[in-house]
Design an enzyme around this catalytic site. Structure first.
Site, PDB file in Angstrom:
ATOM      1  N   GLU A  49      -1.179  -2.567  -3.349  1.00 10.50           N
ATOM      2  CA  GLU A  49      -0.338  -2.021  -2.284  1.00 10.50           C
ATOM      3  C   GLU A  49      -1.170  -0.983  -1.552  1.00 10.50           C
ATOM      4  OE1 GLU A  49       3.824   0.457  -1.557  1.00 10.50           O
ATOM      5  OE2 GLU A  49       3.151   0.030  -3.590  1.00 10.50           O
ATOM      6  N   CYS A  67       2.483   5.468   2.933  1.00 14.31           N
ATOM      7  CA  CYS A  67       2.108   4.269   3.690  1.00 14.31           C
ATOM      8  C   CYS A  67       3.267   3.813   4.558  1.00 14.31           C
ATOM      9  CB  CYS A  67       1.640   3.159   2.757  1.00 14.31           C
ATOM     10  SG  CYS A  67       2.912   2.558   1.639  1.00 14.31           S
TER      11      CYS A  67
END
Length: 478
Positions: A327, A361
């Site tokens: 990720e 993010c």
């Protein structure tokens, strides 16, 4: 399902639905006191752990008490944990408070290759046992970990406030998400453990079974240092794997606290091994190790791509293809059309752009607004941004400090570049004298090809971009 609990007591396990008559039985795993010694253990349907309301006076008082208790423990040493052993090393790293960078939260031992090999041995030695434990029993251990987290919740929030400079609500949400991972993955592991029928064939009985892979390496980030560490670790553990965790050095203490809770939950020695160290040396060594079966990583795009490439190369003695779950970063945007509720859109943009100082993010780093709404939206967002409070995380401001000096320098460099590429509307200043503090910043009239529109800043910086219409906004977003 008849089974034994971690303390060796017999019981009956039930996976229950909303109509279950036992849902309010005292001693269910939803109860922070943990399971009953004997009898029926009823697992309720999954629901998200609620976030605490720190505007309530009682919650504020309890949080201040927890902060005081944790501050009394600052500066302690945290050794490696490999199997049942606690190991000190020649080198250690001080994890500091980003809001007060002269304050050392803890000293964390740093592993070298010898310790990595020992951790790999311990994890594989435990795998033979743990992989054969019934899924229901593994799930109960992970749900017990959730119960431990609930009991120690305010303490964990305090550690997150001090080690990574999250305000109280952001830190509490981190802990709540860690609890959610334990509860959700435990239920999923039980569901996946059942035999699944496949396409029938005459004279054959065919079933599909999921089996554990082996030893995995967990490389966790500093921005969700409990939630993501817990999620990546417990997804592997509850499905019968054993792991080596390598946390970010800026969040090594909260990872050590996680290990304390793993032990308290009764998860056997060697199932989870605590191995902080340098990413460039120990991280690469673990990723390339022929005995590593899989890698779970959350972090930057550059590091994630490097891990994926390194893991793809078969090493001498390697007998499988490694699996990588990575990720990585993002450059997220919110598109605002002139038909939108502009007040709601402005509130959402500010919350997303500056929550945890934009160090996610998922943070909104680009606001793409159609021409008809652009000027009004920019003014609304600017006004809300300038109302945000700034300060040390212990004081629970809207915006606290960024993680470290390297991040501070990189964000300030992006602000300088962005100010030349667009128009500085709000913020733009930083002060690293006591903590790594940067004002929430808005740069308007940004070209979609500008660096500030293309590169992940990972800080409290928002690029405002004007689109002709909705279709043009989609083009800019892409």
């Amino acid at each position: 399902v008849a089974l034994l609990c971690a303390r060796g007591h017999a019981g009956v396990f039930a996976l229950c639905g909303p109509s279950c008559s036992m849902r309010e039985v005292p001693g269910t795993y939803s109860d922070p006191q943990g399971p009953p010694e004997k009898g029926v253990w009823c697992m309720r349907q999954f629901s998200n752990e609620p976030v605490k309301d720190y505007s309530v006076a009682a919650s504020q008082a309890a949080m201040k008490e927890a902060l005081a208790a944790v501050q009394a423990q600052l500066g302690r040493h945290y050794p490696l944990i490999i199997g049942s052993r606690r190991i000190d090393t020649r080198r250690e790293v001080g994890s500091v408070n980003p809001s007060r960078h002269e304050q050392v939260v803890g000293h964390v031992a740093q592993a070298e290759r010898a310790e990595a090999d020992a951790a790999m041995d311990a994890a594989w030695n435990s795998f033979g046992m743990w992989s054969r434990v019934p899924a229901e029993a593994r799930a109960l251990s992970v749900m017990k970990l959730a119960a431990v987290m609930r009991r120690r919740r305010l303490e964990l929030v305090a550690w997150l406030v001090l080690e990574v400079s999250k305000n109280w609500r952001e830190a509490d949400a981190d802990v709540a998400e860690a609890i959610d991972f334990c509860e959700f993955y435990a239920r999923e592991a039980i569901r996946y453990s059942q035999m699944n029928a496949v396409h029938p064939h005459p004279s054959e009985i065919n079933v599909q079974l999921y089996i554990p892979l082996g030893v995995g390496v967990i490389i966790s980030p500093w921005n969700f240092p409990l939630a993501i560490l817990t999620g990546m670790t417990m997804a592997a553990v509850v499905t019968g794997n054993t792991v080596i965790i390598k946390p970010a050095n800026t969040a090594g203490v909260i990872a050590a606290k996680f290990m304390e809770m793993v032990e308290e939950a009764g998860i056997p020695d060697g199932v989870v091994n605590y191995l902080p160290g340098s990413g460039a040396s120990i991280g690469d060594y673990l990723v390339q190790n022929p005995r590593t079966r899989f890698v779970n990583f959350t972090g930057s795009k550059d590091v994630g791509l490097h891990i994926n490439q390194a893991a793809a190369v078969a090493q001498p003695g390697q007998i499988w293809i490694k699996r990588v779950v990575a990720e990585m970063g993002g450059k997220n945007c919110i598109i605002v059309d002139d038909a939108a509720d502009l007040e709601s859109a402005a509130t959402g943009i500010v919350a997303s752009a500056y929550g945890f100082q934009g160090q996610k993010c998922s943070a909104c780093s680009r606001a793409i607004v159609v021409d008809a709404a652009y000027d009004e939206m920019l003014e609304r967002v600017r006004a809300l941004t300038e109302r945000l409070s700034l300060g040390p995380a212990v004081d629970n401001p809207d915006v606290a400090s960024v993680i470290d000096e390297k991040a501070y320098r990189g964000i300030m460099e992006h602000i300088e570049i962005g100010s030349l590429e667009g128009r500085l509307v709000a913020g733009g200043h930083g002060d690293a004298s006591l903590g790594y503090n940067i004002e929430p910043t808005i740069i308007a009239d940004v070209n979609p090809r500008a660096r500030i529109a293309q590169e992940e800043v990972f800080g409290p910086v928002l690029a405002f971009m004007r689109a002709r219409d909705f279709d043009h906004a989609l083009e800019m977003a892409n």
